[in-house]
Design an enzyme around this catalytic site. Structure first.
Site, mmCIF file in Angstrom:
data_model
loop_
_atom_site.group_PDB
_atom_site.id
_atom_site.type_symbol
_atom_site.label_atom_id
_atom_site.label_comp_id
_atom_site.label_asym_id
_atom_site.label_seq_id
_atom_site.Cartn_x
_atom_site.Cartn_y
_atom_site.Cartn_z
ATOM 1 N N SER A 124 -4.282 72.981 65.925
ATOM 2 C CA SER A 124 -4.843 72.422 67.157
ATOM 3 C C SER A 124 -6.352 72.217 67.070
ATOM 4 O O SER A 124 -6.892 71.258 67.627
ATOM 5 C CB SER A 124 -4.501 73.320 68.349
ATOM 6 O OG SER A 124 -5.068 74.608 68.189
ATOM 7 N N ASP A 135 -7.069 80.518 68.918
ATOM 8 C CA ASP A 135 -7.443 80.911 67.568
ATOM 9 C C ASP A 135 -7.657 79.664 66.707
ATOM 10 O O ASP A 135 -7.406 78.539 67.128
ATOM 11 C CB ASP A 135 -6.391 81.836 66.945
ATOM 12 C CG ASP A 135 -5.036 81.151 66.784
ATOM 13 O OD1 ASP A 135 -4.904 79.976 67.204
ATOM 14 O OD2 ASP A 135 -4.112 81.777 66.249
ATOM 15 N N ASP A 137 -6.731 78.046 62.951
ATOM 16 C CA ASP A 137 -5.977 78.091 61.701
ATOM 17 C C ASP A 137 -6.871 77.522 60.608
ATOM 18 O O ASP A 137 -7.372 76.391 60.722
ATOM 19 C CB ASP A 137 -4.696 77.257 61.807
ATOM 20 C CG ASP A 137 -3.737 77.827 62.835
ATOM 21 O OD1 ASP A 137 -3.479 79.035 62.791
ATOM 22 O OD2 ASP A 137 -3.259 77.058 63.689
ATOM 23 N N ASP A 189 -6.759 82.809 61.622
ATOM 24 C CA ASP A 189 -5.660 83.023 60.667
ATOM 25 C C ASP A 189 -6.026 82.257 59.403
ATOM 26 O O ASP A 189 -6.065 81.015 59.405
ATOM 27 C CB ASP A 189 -4.330 82.502 61.226
ATOM 28 C CG ASP A 189 -3.821 83.360 62.372
ATOM 29 O OD1 ASP A 189 -4.380 84.443 62.620
ATOM 30 O OD2 ASP A 189 -2.854 82.938 63.037
ATOM 31 N N LYS A 250 1.094 69.070 75.666
ATOM 32 C CA LYS A 250 1.156 70.487 75.318
ATOM 33 C C LYS A 250 1.061 71.365 76.560
ATOM 34 O O LYS A 250 1.797 72.353 76.694
ATOM 35 C CB LYS A 250 0.043 70.854 74.333
ATOM 36 C CG LYS A 250 0.259 70.306 72.925
ATOM 37 C CD LYS A 250 -0.851 70.706 71.978
ATOM 38 C CE LYS A 250 -0.879 72.192 71.719
ATOM 39 N NZ LYS A 250 -1.837 72.562 70.663
ATOM 40 N N TYR A 259 7.677 75.425 75.101
ATOM 41 C CA TYR A 259 6.710 75.418 74.000
ATOM 42 C C TYR A 259 6.884 76.706 73.196
ATOM 43 O O TYR A 259 6.294 77.728 73.510
ATOM 44 C CB TYR A 259 5.285 75.319 74.548
ATOM 45 C CG TYR A 259 4.213 75.050 73.505
ATOM 46 C CD1 TYR A 259 3.648 73.789 73.366
ATOM 47 C CD2 TYR A 259 3.745 76.069 72.679
ATOM 48 C CE1 TYR A 259 2.655 73.540 72.424
ATOM 49 C CE2 TYR A 259 2.762 75.826 71.731
ATOM 50 C CZ TYR A 259 2.214 74.573 71.615
ATOM 51 O OH TYR A 259 1.237 74.326 70.684
#
Length: 765
Positions: A124, A135, A137, A189, A250, A259
């Site tokens: 995202s 968060d 990625d 992450d 979303k 979702y």
């Protein structure tokens, strides 16, 4: 777009953040559209419409943006800059570590000085649609002298001693190995990929398929996130319109409870690809129109025909790709959405009969609401109203996971939640159950039912039972369905040494009127809304697969044009006529539906399969008429107080949520489909019928457990038997290895006592 995209450079916050008026939005979007002329062709088909936006579209889009702001969808400039600063620090940290590692491995000084290294982002954040507090990625790309073990050892140690880093933990045996941590308040992450090159430069292009050559499979998986994200951005006509539309979809999916890739709905990348396909079909439309067209397209899509953003390419690297013509297990995916980067894979392999039926109804609901909005009859907040799940069904399964300490509870809940789709699959295979709809939200348990020291989480599954004709009552036993699920969870927990004293799973059947024992009144007493009949939708999942692979154009490789897209175009034309009438009657001119016929472009390929066939699936069952109603109870150690459902008098109206089922000349449900060895001839016949375009085989085992439904003799495909399968809910290759079930291992028989109890109920006419 640079293939290195996703580095710590500014990432647009998405949509029209900061736009204060429709005029400013018109200037921004309009200029972007003009720059695209002459327009490039996007997608595997020609667009449905090239019509430019109308004045009212800018107003609707501004109102959509305003409606999303209260939900924390947009970050402010300060938060965006903080993310960039954190990523820049992490990028420098990676380069420093790789340099130090090169020296320690005695590389020549001239090589060490240029080894490089880089942090890429994906998901995202890279798409520009992250929300406040989300968060990041990220991917650490290193040159060939850096081993994966170095990443999880020396780099992990370096992070451990870095100021500002908290909650550092490594998950080295996951399907995609990852280091998780919080860096100056931003959760990250971080996955790792080692490329077969000596130097990783700042302008490295990860979209180049040759980068995958000679790589470890774990590195390929790690690279896949970045490659897919970059490819999606490369395949949309207008990135800003795409971003704002994706933010809206979303948010809508989260608000409507659909979702969650883990629970069998769609995850972020799948929603992004559906929105991207809509943008390809309406390349000049603004977000307000695109949201409406999104619902139009996918409420009419003929699943299981796949959604593709581009023609699949074979890079001759011999990697497994999703291809139902080659891989038998790929033929049983119910809602395939195929990633555009090689090796292509199906991002929706967890979708089941129930979750697909729920999402299809939500698409239809979204279409109806957005039609009202664009006609001026309603406002955007209505689209974001959550459904009242607890008024929707007559029957529920309450699943609880409990542990004696908070730390054990966090571990236990994570494992149980990741396996709930196994329970859904078990229930779907029960011949009396039409729908098993899990609510993705978990709830804390009522403390009155548990000891103060227990940590408890609850999930609720709405159940629609089949109505059996000519039967006074039906006795239903869910014991095996639930017990096989709990056995799977206990077995896996034992195999990874997670199972501790006090970890329990319990399940019970309750009726809607008994939910107040488990949930507070404010959750249950929301305004009751009309409830769509999704049981019919689930019964008609045996859609025809109409586009044969043999119909591909021999010269171009473009799929043969299906009549399905024509249906959507006709719907758009009809809707445009309605829209024109609304404009004449009111001062609100809308672009709610299809633009002028002159703006439409002939379609040259397989476009959008639409209008699923409506066949009722029926089953043969044995009906008994017990004298009394069996008390529903639980599976587990602590028994939730048993709630006795009152007996319904004969002749009374049948239970809500039970659909009628004919018991004549039908076949029973089966727990799984035969393997390819058992029915080679049938698979060959099916290959001719399944018209799915080439794509990626999700790292699945051809012998994965799959499920089929049949409609007996009256199948529309030439009267031939055509199974409708569901997704295997225990695809070991797609789960972190620490969660992999060992079906040969027994349920743990140590000092942790597992009590099996029955869960039975009787439905009366």
């Amino acid at each position: 777009m640079g293939g290195g995209g996703g580095g710590p450079r500014p990432v647009p916050s998405g949509g029209c953040v900061g736009v204060t008026c429709a005029a400013a939005m018109k200037e921004t979007c309009g200029n972007s559209r003009l720059e695209n002329q002459p327009q490039r062709h996007y997608g595997i088909t020609s667009p449905i419409s090239l019509a430019p936006p109308k004045e009212i579209d800018y107003i609707h889009t501004q109102k959509l943006t305003e409606a999303m702001k209260p939900f924390g969808v947009f970050e402010d400039e300060e938060e965006l800059n903080h993310r960039l600063a954190v990523l820049d620090k992490l990028n420098n940290l990676v380069k420093e570590w790789i340099l130090e590692l090169g020296k320690s491995k005695n590389l020549p000084p001239s090589v060490v000085a240029n080894v490089g290294g880089k942090i890429f982002t994906f998901g995202s954040y890279r798409l520009g649609v992250h929300t406040k507090g989300a968060d990041i990625d990220a991917l650490c790309v290193a040159p060939r002298h850096v081993e994966r073990s170095d990443f999880f050892q020396s780099f992990f140690e370096k992070l451990k001693h870095q100021d500002g880093i908290r909650n550092l933990r490594a998950v080295e045996d996951a399907y995609v190995p990852v280091i998780k941590f919080e860096f100056e308040g931003i959760e990250i992450d971080l996955v790792f990929a080692r490329l077969a090159i000596q130097t990783v430069s700042d302008n490295l292009d990860l979209r180049d398929d040759s980068r995958l050559r000679s790589l470890d499979i774990r590195c390929i998986r790690s690279l896949n996130g970045c490659r897919v994200t970059d490819e999606i951005l490369h395949l949309v006509p207008n990135k800003e319109n795409f971003r704002l539309t994706l933010r809206a979809i979303k948010l809508w999916a989260k608000r409507r409870g659909i979702y969650s890739n883990m629970l069998g709905f769609l995850g972020g990348v799948s929603w992004a690809m559906l929105v991207a396909r809509t943008c390809q079909l309406y390349p000049n439309a603004l977000a307000s129109t695109l949201v409406n067209k999104f619902f139009l397209v996918f409420s009419k899509w003929e699943w299981p025909n796949p959604v593709l953003l581009k023609q699949p390419e074979d890079s001759n690297l011999n990697l497994p790709v999703w291809d139902p013509r080659v891989n038998p297990s790929d033929r049983y995916h119910l809602m395939p959405v195929i990633t555009p980067a090689y090796p292509q894979q199906n991002s929706t392999y967890n979708v089941s009969t129930s979750t697909r039926a729920v999402m299809e109804e939500e698409f239809k609901h979204g279409l109806a609401v957005t039609n009202e909005i664009l006609q001026g009859k309603s406002d955007w907040p209505k689209l974001l109203d959550p459904p009242n799940f607890f008024q929707k069904y007559k029957h529920y399964i309450v699943l609880t996971a409990s542990a004696s300490t908070e730390e054990h509870h966090l571990e236990w809940v994570g494992l149980v939640e990741s396996k709930i789709r196994v329970l859904v699959g078990n229930l779907e295979r029960n011949e009396f159950i039409n729908i098993a709809h899990v609510n993705p939200q978990s709830f804390p348990a009522n403390k009155e039912q548990y000891k103060e020291s227990d940590y408890v989480s609850m999930w609720f599954l709405g159940i629609i039972f089949r109505k059996v004709e000519n039967a006074e009552s039906v006795s239903i036993d869910l014991t095996y369905d639930i017990q096989s699920f709990t056995d799977t969870v206990y077995r896996q927990a034992n195999n990874i040494n997670m199972l501790k004293e006090g970890m329990k799973i319990e399940a019970t059947h309750v009726k809607r009127k008994q939910l107040h024992y488990y949930l507070p009144v404010e959750i249950l007493q929301k305004r009751r809304k009309s409830i769509p009949d999704i049981s019919r939708n689930a019964g008609s999942l045996q859609s025809k697969r109409i586009c044969s692979d043999s119909s591909r154009d021999a010269d171009t490789g473009t799929p043969y044009c299906s009549p399905s897209l024509s249906k959507i175009i006709k719907l758009d034309k009809a809707a445009e006529s309605d829209s024109s009438a609304v404009v004449q009657r009111t001062s609100v001119a809308t672009s709610r539906e299809k633009p002028d016929v002159s703006a439409s472009v002939p379609v040259k390929g397989l476009s959008i399969p639409v209008i699923a066939s409506k066949r009722e699936t029926t089953v043969t069952i044995k009906v008994t008429s017990p004298a009394g109603c069996t008390i529903p109870t639980v599976v587990g150690r602590n028994v939730i107080p048993r709630l006795v459902a009152p007996q319904v008098a004969r002749g009374q109206q049948h239970l809500n949520g039970i659909s009628t089922m004919n018991t004549k000349s039908v076949a029973p449900k089966r727990p799984h489909s035969p393997s390819s060895e058992e029915c080679p001839k049938r698979l060959k016949d099916r290959e001719k019928l399944i018209g799915l375009d080439l794509a990626f085989r999700s790292h699945g085992n051809p012998q994965d457990d799959v499920r089929r439904k049949s409609t007996g003799k009256n199948d529309e495909l030439g009267g031939e038997f055509m199974p409708i399968p569901t997704i295997s809910t225990s695809r070991s290759q797609r789960l972190p290895s620490k969660e992999l079930p060992d079906l040969s291992s027994p349920v743990p028989t140590n000092n942790i006592r597992i009590i099996k109890k029955s869960i039975r109920l009787t439905l009366n006419r």
